[in-house]
Design an enzyme around this catalytic site. Structure first.
Site, PDB file in Angstrom:
ATOM      1  CE  LYS A  27      -1.560   1.752   3.993  1.00 32.37           C
ATOM      2  NZ  LYS A  27      -1.289   3.024   4.601  1.00 32.37           N
ATOM      3  CG  ASN A  28       2.298   2.852   3.295  1.00 35.64           C
ATOM      4  OD1 ASN A  28       1.200   3.000   3.179  1.00 35.64           O
ATOM      5  ND2 ASN A  28       2.898   2.679   4.764  1.00 35.64           N
ATOM      6  NE  ARG A  97       0.233  11.391   6.446  1.00 32.48           N
ATOM      7  CZ  ARG A  97       0.386  12.403   7.172  1.00 32.48           C
ATOM      8  NH1 ARG A  97      -0.736  12.995   7.673  1.00 32.48           N
ATOM      9  NH2 ARG A  97       1.566  12.991   7.187  1.00 32.48           N
ATOM     10  CB  CYS A 121      -3.374   6.251  11.338  1.00 34.64           C
ATOM     11  SG  CYS A 121      -3.556   4.946  10.282  1.00 34.64           S
ATOM     12  NE  ARG A 126       0.818  10.342  10.342  1.00 31.71           N
ATOM     13  CZ  ARG A 126       0.344   9.169   9.760  1.00 31.71           C
ATOM     14  NH1 ARG A 126      -1.031   8.642  10.060  1.00 31.71           N
ATOM     15  NH2 ARG A 126       1.043   8.594   8.643  1.00 31.71           N
ATOM     16  CB  ILE A 128       2.948  18.165   6.453  1.00 34.57           C
ATOM     17  CG1 ILE A 128       2.029  19.191   6.640  1.00 34.57           C
ATOM     18  CG2 ILE A 128       2.071  16.916   6.378  1.00 34.57           C
ATOM     19  CD1 ILE A 128       0.789  19.390   5.808  1.00 34.57           C
ATOM     20  CG  ASP A 310       3.619   1.368   9.554  1.00 37.13           C
ATOM     21  OD1 ASP A 310       3.653   1.559   8.514  1.00 37.13           O
ATOM     22  OD2 ASP A 310       3.292   2.122  10.535  1.00 37.13           O
ATOM     23  CB  ILE A 332       7.832   6.484  14.684  1.00 37.04           C
ATOM     24  CG1 ILE A 332       8.943   5.480  14.361  1.00 37.04           C
ATOM     25  CG2 ILE A 332       7.334   7.223  13.285  1.00 37.04           C
ATOM     26  CD1 ILE A 332      10.486   6.017  14.217  1.00 37.04           C
ATOM     27  NE  ARG A 402      -7.018   4.601   6.341  1.00 32.89           N
ATOM     28  CZ  ARG A 402      -5.996   4.777   7.196  1.00 32.89           C
ATOM     29  NH1 ARG A 402      -6.135   4.860   8.396  1.00 32.89           N
ATOM     30  NH2 ARG A 402      -4.910   5.439   6.703  1.00 32.89           N
TER      31      ARG A 402
HETATM   32  C1  EPZ Z   1       4.742   6.511   6.519  1.00 31.38           C
HETATM   33  O1  EPZ Z   1       3.876   7.588   7.230  1.00 31.38           O
HETATM   34  C2  EPZ Z   1       3.715   5.521   6.385  1.00 31.38           C
HETATM   35  N1  EPZ Z   1       2.578   5.953   5.623  1.00 31.38           N
HETATM   36  C3  EPZ Z   1       3.093   5.134   7.760  1.00 31.38           C
HETATM   37  O2  EPZ Z   1       2.475   4.182   7.584  1.00 31.38           O
HETATM   38  C4  EPZ Z   1       4.696   4.844   8.651  1.00 31.38           C
HETATM   39  O3  EPZ Z   1       4.008   4.552   9.954  1.00 31.38           O
HETATM   40  C5  EPZ Z   1       5.253   6.004   8.800  1.00 31.38           C
HETATM   41  O4  EPZ Z   1       5.870   6.616   7.398  1.00 31.38           O
HETATM   42  C6  EPZ Z   1       6.924   5.874   9.390  1.00 31.38           C
HETATM   43  O5  EPZ Z   1       7.281   4.755   8.763  1.00 31.38           O
HETATM   44  C7  EPZ Z   1       2.684   5.959   3.910  1.00 31.38           C
HETATM   45  O6  EPZ Z   1       3.907   5.711   3.758  1.00 31.38           O
HETATM   46  C8  EPZ Z   1       1.597   6.463   3.223  1.00 31.38           C
HETATM   47  P1  EPZ Z   1       6.782  10.161   8.432  1.00 31.38           P
HETATM   48  P2  EPZ Z   1       4.542   9.304   7.181  1.00 31.38           P
HETATM   49  O7  EPZ Z   1       6.823  11.360   7.695  1.00 31.38           O
HETATM   50  O8  EPZ Z   1       5.264   9.384   5.945  1.00 31.38           O
HETATM   51  C9  EPZ Z   1       7.464  13.334  11.816  1.00 31.38           C
HETATM   52  C10 EPZ Z   1       0.530   2.696   7.914  1.00 31.38           C
HETATM   53  O9  EPZ Z   1      -0.016   2.256   8.765  1.00 31.38           O
HETATM   54  N2  EPZ Z   1       7.543  14.241  10.736  1.00 31.38           N
HETATM   55  O10 EPZ Z   1       7.913   9.030   8.141  1.00 31.38           O
HETATM   56  O11 EPZ Z   1       3.370  10.150   7.231  1.00 31.38           O
HETATM   57  C11 EPZ Z   1       6.364  12.608  11.994  1.00 31.38           C
HETATM   58  O12 EPZ Z   1       5.246  13.660  13.124  1.00 31.38           O
HETATM   59  C12 EPZ Z   1       1.100   4.176   7.980  1.00 31.38           C
HETATM   60  O13 EPZ Z   1       0.705   2.361   6.542  1.00 31.38           O
HETATM   61  C13 EPZ Z   1       7.760  15.523  11.132  1.00 31.38           C
HETATM   62  O14 EPZ Z   1       7.995  16.110  12.134  1.00 31.38           O
HETATM   63  O15 EPZ Z   1       5.362   9.092   8.388  1.00 31.38           O
HETATM   64  C14 EPZ Z   1       6.578  11.402  12.765  1.00 31.38           C
HETATM   65  O16 EPZ Z   1       6.533  11.539  13.976  1.00 31.38           O
HETATM   66  C15 EPZ Z   1       0.945   4.763   9.391  1.00 31.38           C
HETATM   67  N3  EPZ Z   1       7.643  16.618  10.013  1.00 31.38           N
HETATM   68  C16 EPZ Z   1       7.869  11.009  12.079  1.00 31.38           C
HETATM   69  O17 EPZ Z   1       8.317  12.213  11.610  1.00 31.38           O
HETATM   70  C17 EPZ Z   1       7.003  16.031   8.795  1.00 31.38           C
HETATM   71  O18 EPZ Z   1       7.074  17.031   7.748  1.00 31.38           O
HETATM   72  C18 EPZ Z   1       7.687   9.975  11.160  1.00 31.38           C
HETATM   73  O19 EPZ Z   1       6.791  10.444  10.129  1.00 31.38           O
HETATM   74  C19 EPZ Z   1       7.046  14.623   8.404  1.00 31.38           C
HETATM   75  C20 EPZ Z   1       7.201  13.807   9.343  1.00 31.38           C
END
Ligand code: EPZ
Length: 423
Positions: A27-28, A97, A121, A126, A128, A310, A332, A402
């Protein structure tokens, strides 16, 4: 299942599960890769696309932007020769997302993008900010207008040299996609190493992008004026893989996971070896046999290649069946222990203090009515229902669909007494 109806999953627990389950596409990986079609007017053919709600949401969002194509039996043929709308409305992407992954490619192609604030989720902040900071450094002017993000770029985006403050999977993917059409050579540092990022690099390269550093922390992208359509097979989903591997560790189960990539779940396999599960790896199949005498462990979630967040919820359920005191530290996300409340209703002994969960096993679980709070929690609760005595009813089961393709059917084929009903 377009509209979010109240779905329930009902499980009569304690059946012995055995047999073979085939891992679906990731999915990701599919999520950013579908968004990447915005970088080209060409035709795309994706195979092994998982038929899960988050992907259907992305597909509908792209159709809303002007994409034409069809999606059936794990194959997507799609193209977007012209962007006919810059708006990705809320009702399409409020649960995933998808919208944030559309922002980068759309503003890189079109100079304008308007997406609703991303959903996903409720597992913690979350944020950005890395996405928006990177895109603004590339020349996009980003504003918030009534719950929408609006990005405008008067001219072609410019290359940047950007270091992610912490690892971000979709942050890396978003800026990587935008950089493929930016003017000049972009360097992205401290990039995420998840296999889904590497698969996206492969797709973009096959589209004609010039990217070096695949599967490393530094990606160098020489911007192109245009990119072509291509065909692409999505890599297997390591989180689905890991989930079924842990189902195989429960009770008296014996499960063979096919279409597996052992390297993608190596951190899990290392933990299961410590716990004492019997795991045999042979090419692309992983055989798991439960062992009644499991040992406690201490685990912490970290970016790839370390133990993935995850797979944290699913491991929590497994550790309730281990004799002794186990500990999980979630590094995380800051709200990713919601499943523990539901598992405690079933009889688990878990204490959560901030980012640490202490699991005291072995506790028998009893079937209850519980609620799925997020995607991976829903899988952990299904696992609980499979070993609980009596009937478990899981509300808000939409969460499971999902990200898991046909999970009730796959578990039925392994011998589980499980069904899903829509209210
Ligand atoms: C991806 O989410 C995955 N989703 C998530 O899987 C997964 O849990 C996550 O990576 C971590 O491996 C997809 O790929 C669609 P991150 P993402 O940006 O990209 C902080 C599932 O169950 N951060 O790696 O949204 C953030 O707050 C989902 O399939 C910032 O501070 O996660 C978090 O604490 C759930 N600023 C950490 O980094 C930002 O601009 C990791 O987030 C971006 C992130």
């Amino acid at each position: 299942m377009g509209k979010k109806k109240n779905m329930k999953i009902i499980i009569q627990g304690q059946n012995r599960l055995s047999g073979t389950v085939r891992t679906a596409g990731a999915k990701n990986a599919a999520l950013p890769e579908l968004a990447a079609i915005l970088l080209s007017k060409g035709e795309f053919h994706f195979q092994d696309v998982p038929e899960v709600e988050d992907i259907k949401v992305m597909y509908r969002a792209l159709q809303n932007l002007g994409a034409e194509g069809h999606f059936n039996s794990n194959s997507v043929k799609i193209k977007i020769p012209e962007v006919t709308s810059e708006l990705v409305p809320r009702e399409i992407v409020e649960t995933s997302r998808a919208s944030i992954l559309i922002l980068g490619p759309l503003v890189a192609r079109n100079g304008y993008a308007r997406v609703c604030q991303p959903g996903g989720c409720p597992i913690g902040d979350r944020k950005i900010n890395y996405h928006l900071d990177g895109l603004s450094r590339m020349g996009a002017e980003i504003k918030e207008e009534e719950h929408h993000l609006v990005a405008k770029a008067a001219k072609q985006l410019n290359a940047i040299d950007y270091t992610f403050p912490t690892k971000s999977v979709t942050g890396t993917e978003n800026l990587l996609m935008a950089a493929t059409l930016a003017e000049g050579t972009t360097i992205l540092r401290n990039c995420a190493l998840e296999p889904e990022v590497g698969d996206l690099v492969q797709l973009l390269t096959n589209m004609g992008a010039d990217i070096t550093g695949k599967n490393t922390e530094t990606l160098t992208i020489k911007g192109q004026t245009s990119l072509q359509g291509t065909s692409h097979r999505i890599i297997p989903d390591r989180i689905e893989m890991g989930t079924y591997i842990m189902v195989g560790c429960l009770g008296e189960n014996e499960i063979i996971v096919e279409n597996a990539v052992p390297e993608f779940v190596q951190s899990l396999l290392n933990i299961l070896e410590q716990i004492g599960c019997y795991v045999t790896v042979k090419n692309d199949t992983i055989k798991v046999t439960a062992n009644g005498n499991l040992k406690p462990v201490s685990v912490e979630t970290l970016p790839y290649p370390d133990y993935p967040t995850d797979l944290q919820a699913q491991l929590t359920t497994l550790l309730t069946q281990v004799n002794g005191i186990s500990k999980i530290k979630e590094n995380i996300f800051n709200n990713r222990f919601q499943h523990t409340r539901e598992l405690k209703k079933m009889g688990a002994a878990i204490d959560v203090d901030g980012d640490i969960a202490i699991i005291r096993g072995k506790t028998p679980l009893s079937g209850q009515t519980i609620r799925a709070t997020d995607l991976r929690a829903s899988a952990a609760l299904v696992m609980g229902g499979l070993i609980a005595e009596g009937e478990t009813v899981m509300d808000n089961a939409y969460q499971l669909f999902r990200g898991y393709e046909n999970m009730p059917l796959k578990l039925q084929q392994l011998g589980a007494d499980i069904k899903n009903i829509e209210e």
